[in-house]
Each structure stands twice: as C-alpha cells, then as structure tokens.
Design a protein around this motif. Structure first.
Motif, PDB file in Angstrom:
ATOM      1  N   CYS A 118       0.803  -1.216   0.000  1.00 11.98           N
ATOM      2  CA  CYS A 118       0.000   0.000   0.000  1.00 11.98           C
ATOM      3  C   CYS A 118       0.841   1.273   0.000  1.00 11.98           C
ATOM      4  CB  CYS A 118      -0.956   0.020   1.198  1.00 11.98           C
ATOM      5  SG  CYS A 118      -0.169   0.195   2.798  1.00 11.98           S
TER       6      CYS A 118
ATOM      7  N   ARG B  33      -4.372   8.933 -12.246  1.00 13.01           N
ATOM      8  CA  ARG B  33      -5.672   8.563 -11.682  1.00 13.01           C
ATOM      9  C   ARG B  33      -6.752   9.499 -12.217  1.00 13.01           C
ATOM     10  NH1 ARG B  33      -6.788   9.147  -6.759  1.00 13.01           N
ATOM     11  NH2 ARG B  33      -5.216  10.662  -6.125  1.00 13.01           N
TER      12      ARG B  33
ATOM     13  N   PHE C 193      -4.986   4.391  -4.365  1.00 11.46           N
ATOM     14  CA  PHE C 193      -5.538   3.206  -5.042  1.00 11.46           C
ATOM     15  C   PHE C 193      -6.916   3.479  -5.632  1.00 11.46           C
ATOM     16  CE2 PHE C 193      -6.760  -1.430  -5.117  1.00 11.46           C
ATOM     17  CZ  PHE C 193      -5.686  -1.858  -5.884  1.00 11.46           C
TER      18      PHE C 193
END
Length: 270
Positions: free
Chosen positions: A148, A200, A258
């Motif tokens: 992560c 993103r 994420f």
C-alpha cells in the motif's frame, strides 16, 4: 515567460465561479499553485485574487481543441507541470422533455459538458504522460507495507459529473443528464487506459449545489421550485460549493492512491 516550480500545480476549469472557484481556493489553501481557467476571463481573474498561492488566470473555451491545448501549454510554460486537474466547466439548460428540446440546445449542452471534459482529458493526460512520477511525502508511507506504499503518480484528474448522471432525474432536461452520464463513462475509460501510467481519474457527482448557476436557473423557474428542490434532499438543504471542493481535493491527494475510475456522490442522502 517565467516558470514557477516547487509547489504542486492544480488546473481548474470553470474556475470563475461556483464549485470551480471554491475548489481553486481550497487547492491554494492546501499549498497548490493554481491555473484558474474559465470562458469568462474577468471572473477567472476575480478568483485569482482570492488565492493564497501563486496562480494564473486563463481564458478557455472547452469546446475548442485549440483553446484547451493552449490552456494546458500556458499552464506548463508557467509552472512546469500539472499535478492535478479538476474539469468543472459546464452549462445547464432549461427544463424540457426530449420532444420539446431543440437540437441545437442538445448539441450545446453535450458540447460543453461532455466534449469539453473529453478535450480536457485528452490534453491534460498527454501532458501528464510526459511528467516524472512524484512522491509527495515519502515519510508518510515509510512504515507502511509495500503493498500500500504510495509510489507516486504522474497526475490526478477529477471530472465534474452530477447525481443526474447516475439515473433519471424527473424535471431535469435529458440532454443535461446525458452529458453528465457521458462524463462518468469518460472517467472510467480514462482511468483504465492510464492506470499503469500513474494517472488517476475520478469523478464527483454532486446533488443541487448553491452556486450562481443555480441562482440563474431559479430566477427563471416557477414559484416554489427552490423549496421543492430542497425538500428532496434528506439533509434539508443544498450543498455548499466548498463541500464539493473538499471532495475534489481529497480525490486528487495522496490520501487515496488506489482510487481511480470511481465516482463520489455528494448528495445529502439522495
């Protein structure tokens, strides 16, 4: 033209008022240098005077490829890169059924809301692909598991959709709903296409928000329209532009590395 480097850079279209203005102000409060873009250049300059960090105002017509490309070029010439973009420029149309909506009005709404976002994505992503990934705060992630740990991104983009893009909205013009649904499709596709490149792409879906655009709509609406709209929101009020701005800045931040291809409802319980 002098280049200013060091601070992260945010580009906001529709930054001359409403949600776009509130988001530019919030980005500046968080330390971003800002590019405030709007078709109304005086309004963009007015927003610029509200910012706490360096910024520039740029006139842009998001329906024109040459104008959007020039906006991105100007931003990079001045600041060196674009770390975040909020594609917020949009228009509404008067309520009418599909049968009663003129073709040119459908084209206008789709041109600004859907094509405008597509053009912004096209040129923003092209620039971000040329940028080196940035890790904003390595110390924040040093004790986290590798799975992560934030490894840095080339850029993060948020598109302004609407709760009307998620399903039928009685009383709302179908062209507006269609344009906002199209933005969700563009968001998801761009996110998948460029995920491995460190870019993103997400969207926000606000319900009715207290902006100058809403004021103009209500001025022409039948008596009781505002009260009726408020009553549909379980929280009993409209959203404030600043509440949407907080969500946009969070989606652009390294707090959610994420998260891509998602839409975030900001709808007061709707």
């Amino acid at each position: 033209m002098a280049t200013i480097r060091g601070k992260p850079v945010a580009l906001v279209t529709g930054g001359g008022s409403g949600i776009g203005r509130a988001t530019a102000v919030r980005f500046a409060e968080l330390g971003y240098s800002c590019v405030v873009a709007d078709i109304d250049e005086p309004s963009a300059k007015e927003t610029l005077r509200m910012l706490q960090t360096p910024g520039i105002a740029v006139q842009v017509d998001v329906t024109m490829a040459t104008s959007v490309e020039a906006m991105v070029t100007t931003a990079v010439q001045h600041f060196g890169r674009i770390d975040c973009a909020f594609n917020c420029a949009g228009v509404v149309t008067k309520n009418a059924t599909i049968v009663d909506t003129p073709e040119d009005e459908f084209d206008r709404v789709m041109g600004v809301n859907a094509k405008g976002v597509w053009l912004c994505l096209k040129y923003e992503i092209a620039q971000m692909l040329q940028q080196e990934p940035v890790m904003s705060d390595p110390a924040k992630w040093v004790d986290k598991p590798d799975v992560c740990r934030f490894r840095g991104v080339r850029g993060s983009i948020v598109n302004a959709s609407s709760i009307t893009g998620l399903g039928p909205a009685p009383g709302i013009n179908a062209s507006y709903c269609a344009s906002k649904a199209a933005i969700l499709g563009l968001t998801q596709t761009a996110a998948v296409e460029y995920a491995k490149e460190g870019i993103r792409v997400n969207a926000v879906c606000p319900a009715v928000t207290a902006t100058p655009m809403l004021d103009r709509v209500l001025e022409k609406a039948p008596p009781g329209t505002e009260e009726n709209l408020v009553s549909k929101h379980p929280v009993g009020r409209f959203a404030a532009p600043e509440e949407v701005a907080e969500a946009v800045c969070w989606l652009c931040s390294d707090a959610c590395p994420f998260t891509t291809g998602e839409h975030l409802k900001i709808a007061g319980g709707l």
